[in-house]
Design a protein around this motif. Structure first.
Motif, PDB file in Angstrom:
ATOM      1  N   SER A 499       0.825  -1.210   0.000  1.00  0.00           N
ATOM      2  CA  SER A 499       0.000   0.000   0.000  1.00  0.00           C
ATOM      3  C   SER A 499       0.853   1.251   0.000  1.00  0.00           C
ATOM      4  CB  SER A 499      -0.949   0.006   1.209  1.00  0.00           C
ATOM      5  OG  SER A 499      -0.245   0.249   2.416  1.00  0.00           O
ATOM      6  N   ARG A 500       2.002   1.201   0.650  1.00  0.00           N
ATOM      7  CA  ARG A 500       2.862   2.386   0.747  1.00  0.00           C
ATOM      8  C   ARG A 500       3.457   2.774  -0.610  1.00  0.00           C
ATOM      9  NH1 ARG A 500      -0.004   1.755   4.870  1.00  0.00           N
ATOM     10  NH2 ARG A 500       0.837   2.207   6.934  1.00  0.00           N
ATOM     11  N   HIS A 501       3.513   1.849  -1.521  1.00  0.00           N
ATOM     12  CA  HIS A 501       4.023   2.154  -2.856  1.00  0.00           C
ATOM     13  C   HIS A 501       2.897   2.403  -3.863  1.00  0.00           C
ATOM     14  CE1 HIS A 501       7.933   1.166  -1.348  1.00  0.00           C
ATOM     15  NE2 HIS A 501       7.617  -0.088  -1.119  1.00  0.00           N
ATOM     16  N   LEU A 502       1.828   1.618  -3.782  1.00  0.00           N
ATOM     17  CA  LEU A 502       0.782   1.708  -4.803  1.00  0.00           C
ATOM     18  C   LEU A 502      -0.200   2.852  -4.577  1.00  0.00           C
ATOM     19  CD1 LEU A 502      -0.002  -2.086  -5.363  1.00  0.00           C
ATOM     20  CD2 LEU A 502       1.299  -0.539  -6.835  1.00  0.00           C
ATOM     21  N   VAL A 503      -0.538   3.149  -3.324  1.00  0.00           N
ATOM     22  CA  VAL A 503      -1.510   4.216  -3.070  1.00  0.00           C
ATOM     23  C   VAL A 503      -0.974   5.584  -3.503  1.00  0.00           C
ATOM     24  CG1 VAL A 503      -2.809   5.462  -1.296  1.00  0.00           C
ATOM     25  CG2 VAL A 503      -2.740   2.960  -1.270  1.00  0.00           C
ATOM     26  N   PRO A 504       0.240   5.986  -3.103  1.00  0.00           N
ATOM     27  CA  PRO A 504       0.736   7.280  -3.589  1.00  0.00           C
ATOM     28  C   PRO A 504       0.854   7.335  -5.106  1.00  0.00           C
ATOM     29  CG  PRO A 504       2.043   6.506  -1.733  1.00  0.00           C
ATOM     30  CD  PRO A 504       1.176   5.362  -2.148  1.00  0.00           C
ATOM     31  N   LEU A 505       1.200   6.237  -5.716  1.00  0.00           N
ATOM     32  CA  LEU A 505       1.344   6.196  -7.173  1.00  0.00           C
ATOM     33  C   LEU A 505      -0.007   6.370  -7.862  1.00  0.00           C
ATOM     34  CD1 LEU A 505       3.556   3.570  -8.994  1.00  0.00           C
ATOM     35  CD2 LEU A 505       1.297   4.122  -9.853  1.00  0.00           C
ATOM     36  N   ALA A 506      -1.022   5.719  -7.347  1.00  0.00           N
ATOM     37  CA  ALA A 506      -2.336   5.703  -8.009  1.00  0.00           C
ATOM     38  C   ALA A 506      -3.240   6.848  -7.594  1.00  0.00           C
ATOM     39  CB  ALA A 506      -3.038   4.372  -7.723  1.00  0.00           C
ATOM     40  N   PHE A 507      -2.994   7.473  -6.408  1.00  0.00           N
ATOM     41  CA  PHE A 507      -3.939   8.452  -5.875  1.00  0.00           C
ATOM     42  C   PHE A 507      -3.318   9.800  -5.507  1.00  0.00           C
ATOM     43  CE2 PHE A 507      -6.181   4.492  -5.326  1.00  0.00           C
ATOM     44  CZ  PHE A 507      -7.516   4.827  -5.523  1.00  0.00           C
ATOM     45  N   HIS A 508      -2.012   9.949  -5.673  1.00  0.00           N
ATOM     46  CA  HIS A 508      -1.366  11.185  -5.245  1.00  0.00           C
ATOM     47  C   HIS A 508      -0.517  11.736  -6.375  1.00  0.00           C
ATOM     48  CE1 HIS A 508      -0.110  14.056  -2.233  1.00  0.00           C
ATOM     49  NE2 HIS A 508       1.163  13.833  -2.511  1.00  0.00           N
ATOM     50  N   GLU A 509      -0.441  13.058  -6.447  1.00  0.00           N
ATOM     51  CA  GLU A 509       0.211  13.691  -7.593  1.00  0.00           C
ATOM     52  C   GLU A 509       1.560  14.305  -7.268  1.00  0.00           C
ATOM     53  OE1 GLU A 509      -1.042  16.642 -11.276  1.00  0.00           O
ATOM     54  OE2 GLU A 509      -2.448  16.211  -9.654  1.00  0.00           O
ATOM     55  N   SER A 510       1.667  14.968  -6.131  1.00  0.00           N
ATOM     56  CA  SER A 510       2.894  15.677  -5.790  1.00  0.00           C
ATOM     57  C   SER A 510       3.779  14.800  -4.914  1.00  0.00           C
ATOM     58  CB  SER A 510       2.557  17.010  -5.109  1.00  0.00           C
ATOM     59  OG  SER A 510       1.637  16.823  -4.052  1.00  0.00           O
ATOM     60  N   GLY A 511       4.732  15.404  -4.207  1.00  0.00           N
ATOM     61  CA  GLY A 511       5.655  14.626  -3.396  1.00  0.00           C
ATOM     62  C   GLY A 511       4.991  13.972  -2.200  1.00  0.00           C
TER      63      GLY A 511
END
Length: 584
Positions: A499-511
């Motif tokens: 989740s720590r890798h896939l959620v930011p990739l799929a749902f977050h845009e900035s840093g």
């Protein structure tokens, strides 16, 4: 009377409709404006209930950028009729004496196609205002916006910033006043404009300031401390807010009470949070908490479950609640267990205190039950799409959101669905997440965008990394399906790390440590501009600059994909080894 056949059924049978309605009435006694005394009184009431249930609580305050809109008035030169409306949170106030200008209808002015159709004018536009719409109209030169609602006036915020603004965020705040009026008044204005230009004067009042707001958190000492699930809802409200969000606060309390009484069954910890600043601070409370507890959340929180607007009158649709691809199965099981209905779901977006995407938390629900779209097509409400879902009711964000808009039977139903989902998250030997649909969405999104923009950027490596992640995650889940209970520790560790890798990739845009703007969300948002790039000529200067930025962003996405692949492959190997050892 037949006893419930399963532990979950036993828990669900403990949900009390009378207790839920009593809590809703208690909270809806107060108008809960962020940072105001009555809001604090409601926080203290909730805190007392949690302590009765055995929770350890902490009520603190933090500073937040809060905006409280007041009344608004529009007058037409030469006419006695006064149009009353409401101002928008985070819009500016008009000067003393008001702001005057020519009123232009967005419908007719857009049709005329003149480049200066709006410059220096006040625009009349259909629909609710948002940070995106206000910025668009300001860029087109308007000096104010008049938004047309339905027969009721719905409060809203027009900040484009999620949570508290930084120095750069303050520069993005609206520079113009705005107000909302009823459609009957808009029809009169349009009738006047059909006879020629009209001049109007508007008066708006908005108080925007940094102020302390409360934050209530609670932990269940009888359950394991970590890892834990975060259950949250916002207490602040527009007006008395019985449905939004008094009934949801009641749901949160009832779920917490029942889980506390059955704490001995829990494999994971439960933390409960009640936010201020949701309505008047653009999710300031949850965003501040995410910033303040970033490391703890990243290391120990397995999921965020948000409760909003439960039990609304006429809210018959429970099969299209917002979820992530990897949590859809969990939501579907909970809905099925309570209602027997098949769950379709929809992709969760940027709303409902979803302040934890950058950290990598899996999310379950934002809202839950909605009105039938067929009966709500002529109203403005909080609508996030779907086949049948039509929003939260005509009373949403109005003075009419009172206790009579809450249906006890639907509130019990919704509370049971939340309880079922929480019970599974807290007691399942393995975390109930399936990342196969998540990586399939990511791979499909990247595939279509890469193909469209191929003449500008070499995306071969990006697609290869997406394919590797797709294969690795599918093989991991296949190994997981074969593994016995002896592999649970390995499985849960990997399910959390993925989740720590896939959620930011799929749902977050900035840093990872930055906030995205409060704008509509698409899959893999950091690479959405590949579609824009595809429409530009190869020798275009803007295309070269955009390709430079996206080249760097592709590296960030590839980095996330490779980390997810590494976690999945290592976990698959461990699962195989543990299973082999158990069979030996």
């Amino acid at each position: 009377m037949t006893e419930p056949s399963t532990p979950e059924a036993r828990l669900l049978s403990q949900v009390s409709g009378s207790r839920l309605m009593d809590s809703t009435r208690s909270i809806a006694r107060w108008v809960r404006l962020s940072g105001e005394p009555d809001e604090l009184a409601s926080f203290e009431w909730v805190k007392a209930r949690l302590e009765e249930y055995g929770f350890e609580t902490e009520l603190t305050h933090h500073r937040a950028y809060i905006s409280l809109p007041g009344p608004a008035v529009l007058r037409v030169a030469g006419h006695d009729r006064e149009v009353t409306g409401i101002s928008h949170a985070f819009a500016t106030s008009t000067p003393t004496g008001g702001l005057s200008g020519r009123l232009v209808d967005a419908r007719s002015a857009d049709a005329a196609g003149a480049a200066d159709a709006f410059a220096g004018k006040i625009v009349l536009v259909d629909g609710m205002a948002s940070g995106v719409s206000v910025r668009t109209w300001e860029d087109r030169g308007t000096i104010a916006q008049v938004h047309v609602h339905d027969d009721h006036l719905h409060e809203t915020s027009v900040s484009p910033v999620w949570g508290n603004p930084t120095e750069q965020g303050l520069e993005l705040m609206p520079r113009t006043p705005g107000l909302a009026i009823r459609r009957s008044d808009a029809a009169w204005l349009r009738e006047l404009m059909s006879g020629g230009p009209i001049e109007v004067t508007i008066h708006t009042e908005v108080l925007t300031e940094w102020r302390p707001i409360p934050l209530l958190t609670a932990a269940l000492p009888a359950a394991p401390a970590e890892p834990y699930v975060l259950l949250s809802s916002h207490i602040d409200s527009w007006y008395y807010g019985a449905m939004d969000n008094g009934s949801a606060n009641a749901t949160t309390l009832e779920v917490a009470r029942i889980l506390a009484e059955n704490a001995g069954e829990l494999r994971r910890g439960l933390r409960v949070a009640f936010w201020s600043g949701h309505s008047h601070g653009r999710f300031a409370g949850s965003a501040w908490y995410a910033d303040d507890r970033w490391l703890d959340l990243h290391e120990h929180c397995v999921a965020h479950v948000f409760v909003d607007s439960t039990g609304g009158k006429g809210a018959t649709v429970v099969t299209e609640a917002p979820v992530m691809p990897q949590t859809k199965g969990l939501a579907a099981a909970a809905v099925k267990a309570v209602t027997g209905e098949e769950f379709d779901g929809k992709r969760i977006g940027r709303f409902a205190d979803q302040s934890f995407y950058a950290i990598g938390l899996n999310s379950v629900f934002g809202t839950l039950s909605e009105q039938e779209a067929s009966g709500a097509s002529d109203t403005i409400s909080f609508k996030t799409g779907g086949k049948r879902a039509g929003g939260l009711g005509w009373w949403w964000h109005t003075p009419d959101d009172t206790v009579d808009k809450v249906d006890e039977a639907f509130l019990v139903r919704d509370t049971k669905i939340y309880l079922a989902a929480l019970h599974r998250l807290l007691t399942a030997p393995r975390l109930p997440f399936d990342y196969r649909p998540a990586i399939e969405e990511v791979a499909a999104t990247l595939g279509s965008r890469a193909k469209a923009s191929a003449r500008h950027l070499d995306t071969t490596g990006l697609l290869r990394d997406a394919a590797d992640a797709h294969e690795a995650i599918h093989r991991f889940h296949e190994a997981l399906d074969r593994a016995g209970r002896e592999a649970d520790e390995v499985a849960n560790r990997a399910l959390l790390r993925l989740s720590r890798h896939l959620v930011p990739l799929a749902f977050h845009e900035s840093g990872r440590f930055e906030r995205d703007l409060a704008e509509p969300l698409v899959p893999v948002p950091s690479l959405r501009d590949l579609e824009r790039l595809a429409g530009l000529p190869e020798d275009d200067a803007v295309a070269h600059a955009m390709a430079t930025r996206l080249h760097r962003t592709i590296n960030r996405v590839r980095f996330g994909l490779r980390n997810a692949t590494r976690v999945a492959r290592e976990a698959q190997q461990e699962l195989t080894a543990v299973s082999a050892h158990a069979e030996a």
